[in-house]
Design an enzyme around this catalytic site. Structure first.
Site, PDB file in Angstrom:
ATOM      1  CE  LYS A  82       0.953  33.171 -13.068  1.00 38.58           C
ATOM      2  NZ  LYS A  82      -0.109  33.939 -12.378  1.00 38.58           N
ATOM      3  NE  ARG A 137      -8.913  38.771 -15.636  1.00 37.69           N
ATOM      4  CZ  ARG A 137      -8.805  39.387 -14.248  1.00 37.69           C
ATOM      5  NH1 ARG A 137      -9.185  40.596 -14.007  1.00 37.69           N
ATOM      6  NH2 ARG A 137      -8.487  38.691 -13.289  1.00 37.69           N
TER       7      ARG A 137
END
Ligand code: BES
Ligand code: ZN
Ligand code: ZN
Length: 504
Positions: free
Chosen positions: A279, A353
């Protein structure tokens, strides 16, 4: 610890450091409350000087006035009587409490009978709403502050009511509100705690402590068991880390076969650096909140146990951090999930996920729930769509979603449904594995994240997914219930849903 109590006392005789008086607006000025003749001259002056009109959420704090027995009075506007709903009352009381919290008063009372409640909800529900609204905004994260900071601020909140009947009814709402508030504050503490004090084993330990306190059955899988069981997706996320993963199972009413089963599954990424798909540095520190889903599950499990709900509730926390290193999963890697489906990991930052894929598959296979709910700070796209004000909700259990939407008007927690359209599913197909963990395009990111999780749940299992990426942690103190930081979003909403289960 904040003390919260209910007492019989008329408006004029409440004796506290500060008294909150809720006032309706009539015309463009405050209406005199029942038994409030002693306030007439003060309110007249405020009206004359145009200082206070009792607009919805308007507050006016008057110190050292001679009105009744309290030293200081805080007027809070309820707006027009015909517009008052439980939620509007909540918002008005939140403004009052947040104001007094900032003013660091040592204690305050709120005269609830002045609301003269005529709504559909019972007095007990009214009290619950009032207590939550007055107590939740007072939360402060002080674990890492020196003692004097820890002890400043409001210590006692009292609800004052006119009659013994109101005390009796109010006590029911008060005790339920206390259970809710304690669990919300637990969740907020866990989520606000930085990664160096909240690694996977720490979060699992926190779950074990709660389980022991309230009598939940608890099982913890360490790395060894996760390998043995085949949690390939969760382990792929943990692969770059020096800290081992955990999978926690919490069970309320374990073994009671005649009860309906609800599974609650939470994303527990104790820090999300993005992994090899790193990130940007900007605001990366907020990614300590990426275990909020797992904390939410723990909070709701605590409530289920304390209220001894007649339901078989099973909580699952999929816990690891997401770090880059020489050992880390890299884009393009293919892993085998718990269910057996293979996943091409094209972006290591879409890790939530992955851990959830294994967790929901495990929950579904072993517990065959009547309803499976998952909570995850899953997508930046949800923050873009809804901001920090509420959670995205999607799933196959439309009845449950409708019920949750109704209940959100009772608990004051916003949710907004997003679609699971077939068009998006195409994009999750991989050329060389069963699925890939990101779509081809950036659009509908929250729905695609939800649909990825859906691929690991049996079609026949009713399922609801909460994307709490925006609502679990707020960066500006604009949220109604809470200062900056963790909010415990969805904890009260889903607990209320479980309490009212047969209606769901
Ligand atoms: N933890 C983040 C999502 C997030 C973003 C939570 C902002 C809270 C605030 C998640 O793991 C993530 O990075 N998702 C990616 C998915 C993408 C690569 C498909 C995202 O949203 O950018
Ligand atoms: Zn991520
Ligand atoms: Zn994440």
């Amino acid at each position: 610890m904040l003390k919260i109590q209910i007492q019989k006392s008329t408006l004029k005789s409440v004796k506290d450091h500060t008294l909150i008086i809720p006032l309706y607006q009539q015309g463009a000025k405050p209406e005199l409350p029942k038994n409030g003749a002693f306030l007439r001259s003060i309110l007249d002056k405020l009206t004359k000087d145009k200082v206070f009109k009792a607009d919805f959420k308007e507050v006016n704090y008057l110190r050292f006035i001679k009105a009744g027995q309290s030293q200081n009075v805080l007027f809070v506007g309820l707006g027009k009587k015909k517009d008052l709903t439980l939620n509007r009352l909540r918002e008005a009381l939140i403004s009052a409490s947040a104001y007094l919290g900032k003013a660091k008063v040592p204690s305050f009372s709120c005269h609830l009978s002045s609301v003269n409640w005529a709504g559909k909800r019972s007095f007990s529900e009214l009290t619950q709403a009032a207590v939550e609204s007055l107590a939740l905004p007072l939360y402060k994260f002080t674990k890492f502050k020196k003692d004097e900071d820890q002890n400043s601020g409001v210590k006692t909140v009292t609800l004052a009511v006119d009659s013994p009947e109101e005390v009796l009814e109010g006590k029911k709402g008060l005790s339920k509100a206390k259970v809710f508030i304690d669990s919300c504050n637990l969740v907020r503490d866990l989520v606000n705690t930085p990664h160096n004090a909240m690694r996977a084993p720490d979060l699992a330990q926190a779950a074990q402590d709660v389980a022991k306190n309230v009598g939940l059955k608890v099982t913890v899988f360490t790395e060894k068991e996760l390998h043995k069981e085949g949690f390939g997706a969760l382990l792929a996320v943990n692969q770059g880390s020096d800290i081992p993963p955990r999978f926690v199972i919490l069970e309320h009413n374990a073994g009671k076969k005649d009860l309906d089963t609800v599974c609650l599954v939470g994303k527990g990424i104790t820090f999300d650096s993005g992994g090899i798909s790193l990130k940007p540095a900007d605001a990366m520190e907020t990614m300590k909140d990426d275990m909020a889903g797992a904390a939410t599950v723990l909070g709701i499990m605590e409530i289920a146990a304390k209220l001894n709900l007649p339901l078989h509730v099973v909580g699952f926390m999929a816990i690891t951090n997401n770090m880059p290193s020489g050992k880390a999963t890299v884009p393009g890697d293919i892993v085998k999930s718990y269910l057996g489906k293979t996943i091409e990991i094209l972006n290591t930052d879409a890790e939530g996920r992955l851990v959830l894929a294994d967790a929901v598959a495990y929950a579904d296979k072993h517990y065959k729930p009547h309803l499976l709910i998952d909570f995850a700070t899953l997508t930046g796209a949800c923050v873009i769509a809804l901001g920090e004000a509420g959670a995205g909700v999607m799933g196959t259990a439309q009845k449950a979603i409708d019920r949750l939407r109704e209940l959100s008007c009772l608990t004051g927690e916003k949710i907004w449904q997003l679609p699971l359209w077939e068009e998006y599913r195409e994009e999750l197909k991989s050329d060389i594995a069963d699925l890939k963990n990101i779509g081809n395009t950036r659009g509908a990111g929250s729905s695609k994240g939800g649909m990825f999780i859906q691929a690991f749940i049996n079609d026949k299992t009713p399922w609801v997914h909460f994307d709490i990426a925006g609502s679990a942690f707020i960066t500006k103190p604009t949220h109604r219930y809470t200062p900056k930081g963790a909010t415990a979003a969805c904890v009260r909403l889903v607990s209320e849903f479980l309490i009212q289960w047969p209606k769901a």
